[in-house]
Design a protein around this motif. Structure first.
Motif, PDB file in Angstrom:
ATOM      1  N   TYR A  87      -7.069  14.998  -0.420  1.00  0.00           N
ATOM      2  CA  TYR A  87      -7.987  14.483   0.615  1.00  0.00           C
ATOM      3  C   TYR A  87      -8.144  15.433   1.794  1.00  0.00           C
ATOM      4  CZ  TYR A  87      -7.449   9.780  -1.491  1.00  0.00           C
ATOM      5  OH  TYR A  87      -7.417   8.691  -2.317  1.00  0.00           O
ATOM      6  N   VAL A 123      -0.343  13.275   5.107  1.00  0.00           N
ATOM      7  CA  VAL A 123       0.099  12.319   6.129  1.00  0.00           C
ATOM      8  C   VAL A 123       1.628  12.260   6.196  1.00  0.00           C
ATOM      9  CG1 VAL A 123      -2.040  10.988   6.127  1.00  0.00           C
ATOM     10  CG2 VAL A 123      -0.230  10.416   4.506  1.00  0.00           C
ATOM     11  N   CYS A 148      -0.528   6.061   7.881  1.00  0.00           N
ATOM     12  CA  CYS A 148      -1.127   5.490   6.666  1.00  0.00           C
ATOM     13  C   CYS A 148      -1.011   3.977   6.817  1.00  0.00           C
ATOM     14  CB  CYS A 148      -0.346   5.965   5.442  1.00  0.00           C
ATOM     15  SG  CYS A 148      -0.741   5.080   3.928  1.00  0.00           S
ATOM     16  N   SER A 149      -2.114   3.269   6.566  1.00  0.00           N
ATOM     17  CA  SER A 149      -2.070   1.808   6.759  1.00  0.00           C
ATOM     18  C   SER A 149      -1.095   1.155   5.784  1.00  0.00           C
ATOM     19  CB  SER A 149      -3.461   1.198   6.595  1.00  0.00           C
ATOM     20  OG  SER A 149      -3.938   1.400   5.284  1.00  0.00           O
ATOM     21  N   LEU A 150      -0.897   1.769   4.621  1.00  0.00           N
ATOM     22  CA  LEU A 150       0.064   1.197   3.663  1.00  0.00           C
ATOM     23  C   LEU A 150       1.491   1.380   4.175  1.00  0.00           C
ATOM     24  CD1 LEU A 150      -1.487   2.293   0.262  1.00  0.00           C
ATOM     25  CD2 LEU A 150      -1.047  -0.050   1.009  1.00  0.00           C
ATOM     26  N   ASN A 176       3.678   5.772  -0.752  1.00  0.00           N
ATOM     27  CA  ASN A 176       3.062   5.590   0.567  1.00  0.00           C
ATOM     28  C   ASN A 176       3.903   4.628   1.403  1.00  0.00           C
ATOM     29  OD1 ASN A 176       1.097   6.574  -1.280  1.00  0.00           O
ATOM     30  ND2 ASN A 176      -0.543   5.969   0.102  1.00  0.00           N
ATOM     31  N   CYS A 233      -4.760  -0.212   1.603  1.00  0.00           N
ATOM     32  CA  CYS A 233      -5.239   1.063   2.148  1.00  0.00           C
ATOM     33  C   CYS A 233      -6.542   0.787   2.886  1.00  0.00           C
ATOM     34  CB  CYS A 233      -5.464   2.064   1.020  1.00  0.00           C
ATOM     35  SG  CYS A 233      -6.537   3.419   1.548  1.00  0.00           S
ATOM     36  N   VAL A 235      -8.872   2.643   3.633  1.00  0.00           N
ATOM     37  CA  VAL A 235     -10.025   3.383   3.094  1.00  0.00           C
ATOM     38  C   VAL A 235     -10.540   2.684   1.828  1.00  0.00           C
ATOM     39  CG1 VAL A 235     -10.753   5.592   2.073  1.00  0.00           C
ATOM     40  CG2 VAL A 235      -9.156   5.551   4.014  1.00  0.00           C
ATOM     41  N   GLU A 261      -6.032   2.109  -5.619  1.00  0.00           N
ATOM     42  CA  GLU A 261      -5.824   1.385  -4.355  1.00  0.00           C
ATOM     43  C   GLU A 261      -7.033   0.510  -4.028  1.00  0.00           C
ATOM     44  OE1 GLU A 261      -4.937   4.317  -1.346  1.00  0.00           O
ATOM     45  OE2 GLU A 261      -3.127   4.966  -2.378  1.00  0.00           O
ATOM     46  N   CYS A 319     -10.485   8.953   5.570  1.00  0.00           N
ATOM     47  CA  CYS A 319      -9.161   8.496   6.020  1.00  0.00           C
ATOM     48  C   CYS A 319      -8.907   9.178   7.374  1.00  0.00           C
ATOM     49  CB  CYS A 319      -8.072   8.875   5.026  1.00  0.00           C
ATOM     50  SG  CYS A 319      -6.435   8.521   5.712  1.00  0.00           S
ATOM     51  N   HIS A 321      -6.404   9.276   9.144  1.00  0.00           N
ATOM     52  CA  HIS A 321      -5.067   9.893   9.259  1.00  0.00           C
ATOM     53  C   HIS A 321      -5.066  11.279   8.606  1.00  0.00           C
ATOM     54  CE1 HIS A 321      -4.075   5.869  10.399  1.00  0.00           C
ATOM     55  NE2 HIS A 321      -4.520   5.418   9.241  1.00  0.00           N
ATOM     56  N   MET A 322      -5.646  11.352   7.424  1.00  0.00           N
ATOM     57  CA  MET A 322      -5.726  12.651   6.741  1.00  0.00           C
ATOM     58  C   MET A 322      -6.535  13.648   7.573  1.00  0.00           C
ATOM     59  SD  MET A 322      -4.418  13.009   3.639  1.00  0.00           S
ATOM     60  CE  MET A 322      -3.505  11.967   2.504  1.00  0.00           C
TER      61      MET A 322
HETATM   62 FE1  SF4 Z   1      -2.973   5.846   3.513  1.00  0.00          FE
HETATM   63 FE2  SF4 Z   1      -5.209   7.192   4.105  1.00  0.00          FE
HETATM   64 FE3  SF4 Z   1      -4.122   7.370   1.660  1.00  0.00          FE
HETATM   65 FE4  SF4 Z   1      -5.280   5.116   2.481  1.00  0.00          FE
HETATM   66  S1  SF4 Z   1      -6.257   7.083   2.142  1.00  0.00           S
HETATM   67  S2  SF4 Z   1      -3.370   5.302   1.379  1.00  0.00           S
HETATM   68  S3  SF4 Z   1      -4.726   5.071   4.652  1.00  0.00           S
HETATM   69  S4  SF4 Z   1      -3.228   8.058   3.574  1.00  0.00           S
END
Ligand code: SF4
Ligand code: 13P
Length: 362
Positions: A87, A123, A148-150, A176, A233, A235, A261, A319, A321-322
């Motif tokens: 990502y 992340v 990461c929301s997870l 995650n 997640c 996203v 996911e 995402c 965070h990424m």
């Molecule tokens: Fe976590 Fe972002 Fe991956 Fe979703 S896309 S699992 S929020 S790092």
């Protein structure tokens, strides 16, 4: 007089333990690189621009190229590798990463790499996984706020409460998750091996944390009963079957491929579901005329750069965070050796057991 000279001798590099000397060398200050766009920078990065020219317009390259050159030089100086998740943005993925891959591939490489320093293009939980597997290496995350929301949906204490509620039921944690959670569970999994991991335990019920959608998608592929945590997640949970069916109608012949996911009803309207690496393989081997990757949207840019002729339809779910990881932050990481991932060694050893058990499942 004698005491002073003894102190000086003890502090000299020859008398420092090897590990400390290596660490000091790793952290030695370096000069700030020159970030001007010059003919030399253009010449030395031209072969890298070739890889991304389909997605990065020529007008943008002078902003990226000086960072690309400086990062690649500094990596050698620091004996560092950059492990980048699929990502990451195209200039990171194609121009400075040493290894790219899904979570499982990056974890395996972190364990095997001979570098002194790992810079995680990804992340925070990924950087923690690298540190868990390579405790002697310096692991850097260019932005420690890249969460990461997870991973944020569950703590080690939550896992202990689950174990009290369901005594004897093994707990499988998606990678995650924080080191704290990994330390409490029986085994880890990624999206590419989740079914295999669940079945490897030889029991009729498992607890799966933290992704309720991954758990639901796995449950449909196994007879093992799955008790799921409620994370998601941010996203992938946003995709809907209606949105995807709209693309099917508007783009005849399109192939839809989803990350697990995504909610099961989204996976149901797709042609294939798999980890980010499995999705990339699907596109590279089947070369669909038109495809929509139901996942984070930088991945389409990265695969598009490697698969000319495939038309990518792109709903853009980013995402956040990424996207905190950028070339300037990677360069800062290598110049200032920050931000270092530190995990309590006893906790890391417990977390390592769960990750290594996963890696051992063939
Ligand atoms: Fe976590 Fe972002 Fe991956 Fe979703 S896309 S699992 S929020 S790092
Ligand atoms: P994989 O790369 O393992 O499929 O994971 C996707 C993801 O969401 C990582 O954050």
């Amino acid at each position: 007089m004698q005491a002073t000279s003894a102190k000086a001798v003890l502090g000299s590099p020859a008398h420092l333990p090897d590990a400390q000397k290596r660490r000091e060398a790793r952290f030695a200050p370096v000069a700030l690189p020159n970030l001007a766009w010059t003919p030399e920078v253009a010449r030395e990065t031209a072969h890298l621009y070739e890889k991304v020219k389909a997605i990065i317009p020529p007008i943008e390259w002078p902003f990226h190229a000086p960072y690309v050159k400086a990062i690649n030089e500094l990596k050698k100086q620091r004996n560092a590798v950059i492990l980048a998740h699929n990502y990451q943005t195209p200039e990171i993925y194609n121009c400075v990463a040493d290894v790219v891959g899904d979570s499982l591939q990056l974890a395996r490489i972190a364990e095997q790499s001979e570098a002194d320093v790992i810079v995680q293009g990804g992340v925070h939980f990924m950087a923690e996984t690298s540190k868990i597997l390579s405790p002697d290496k310096t692991v850097l995350i260019p932005d420690s706020q890249a969460g990461c929301s997870l991973a944020a949906s569950i703590t080690g204490e939550d896992v202990r409460a689950l174990k009290r509620k369901y005594p004897g039921v093994p707990v499988v944690a998606y990678v995650n998750t924080s080191a704290d959670v990994k330390a409490e569970v029986d085994i880890c999994c990624t999206s590419s091996n989740a079914v295999k991991i669940v079945e490897s335990l030889g029991v009729d019920t498992v607890i799966m944390v933290p992704d309720r959608f991954l758990a639901a998608n796995v449950a449909r592929q196994t007879k093992v009963k799955i008790i799921a945590w409620h994370g998601a997640c941010e996203v992938h949970e946003r995709f809907t079957p209606e949105e995807l069916l709209g693309y099917r109608e508007a783009e005849p012949g399109i192939e839809l491929i989803a990350h697990p996911e995504c909610p099961p009803e989204v996976v149901d309207v797709c042609d294939f579901s798999g980890s980010t690496a499995a999705m990339i393989d699907y596109v590279k081997t089947r070369r669909p005329k038109k495809v929509l990757l139901v996942t984070e949207c930088s991945m389409a840019d990265n695969v598009a750069a490697e698969t000319p002729g495939v038309d990518f339809i792109r709903p853009c779910n980013l995402c956040p965070h990424m996207k905190r990881i950028t070339l300037p932050k990677i360069l800062d990481s290598l110049v200032y050796m920050r931000e270092e991932v530190v995990i309590d060694p006893a906790l890391a050893a417990r977390a390592r057991r769960s990750v290594e058990r996963m890696i051992a499942v063939k």
